[in-house]
Design a protein around this motif. Structure first.
Motif, PDB file in Angstrom:
ATOM      1  N   THR A   1       0.847  -1.184   0.119  1.00  0.00           N
ATOM      2  CA  THR A   1      -0.043  -0.156  -0.054  1.00  0.00           C
ATOM      3  C   THR A   1       0.861   1.231   0.037  1.00  0.00           C
ATOM      4  O   THR A   1       0.462   2.307  -0.366  1.00  0.00           O
TER       5      THR A   1
ATOM      6  N   LYS B   1      -6.324  -5.936   4.853  1.00  0.00           N
ATOM      7  CA  LYS B   1      -4.847  -5.536   4.855  1.00  0.00           C
ATOM      8  C   LYS B   1      -4.143  -6.117   5.906  1.00  0.00           C
ATOM      9  O   LYS B   1      -4.652  -6.469   6.981  1.00  0.00           O
TER      10      LYS B   1
ATOM     11  N   GLU C   1      -1.910  -5.460   1.105  1.00  0.00           N
ATOM     12  CA  GLU C   1      -3.445  -5.812   0.718  1.00  0.00           C
ATOM     13  C   GLU C   1      -3.625  -6.985  -0.097  1.00  0.00           C
ATOM     14  O   GLU C   1      -2.873  -7.322  -1.010  1.00  0.00           O
TER      15      GLU C   1
END
Length: 157
Positions: free
Chosen positions: A97, A138, A151
């Motif tokens: 991420t 996540k 994720e």
């Protein structure tokens, strides 16, 4: 008590082949080296003989370790595994991420792990952080470089 380790069919076959090689060709190569060293004379001052005997001991220890590993190895039936969660043998596509990079890994036993072919150990920090997650979840994982957030994009077998 030894720990049970789960393997893919491919990984288990590889272990069996290695054990067979060590017991057959490996042992004959060691015996040949010992015989050649013995033929060179006085054994009390023969470093080559001592080295060959030491190599034999290490070889037998490796065979014993492999036999123990195989005795505690279990084959995972992939058809019965839940593919909605990350488990051992799952192929997981994840996205970092922080930088958006995507990676695909298969979670395998320690002895089958090979980063070049995309196989990571279930005992690695990333794999531990992903175990039990579902698509869309996540995971914040502590790695040597610091905390990273991934994720889960896709799970397959």
């Amino acid at each position: 008590m030894a720990e049970i380790v789960y393997y893919t069919k491919e990984g288990l076959e590889k272990l069996k082949e290695e054990l067979h090689f060590l017991k057959t060709e490996g042992r004959s190569q060691i015996a040949k080296a010992i015989a050649e060293a013995r033929d060179k004379g006085d054994l009390s001052e023969n470093a080559e003989y001592d080295a060959a005997k030491e190599a034999q001991g290490l070889h037998e220890a490796k065979i014993a370790k492999l036999e123990n590993t195989l005795a505690h190895a279990r084959l995972i039936d992939e058809s019965k595994l839940d593919s909605s969660k990350v488990l051992a043998l799952s192929i997981v596509k994840i996205r970092n991420t922080n930088n958006g990079a995507t990676m695909t890994y298969q979670l395998v036993s320690e002895s089958e792990a090979d980063l070049k072919s995309g196989k990571i150990s279930v005992k690695s920090p990333i794999a531990k952080g992903l175990l039990g997650k579902s698509v869309g979840d996540k995971a914040e994982i502590q790695v040597p470089a610091g905390k990273m957030e991934f994720e889960v994009l896709e799970i397959s077998r």
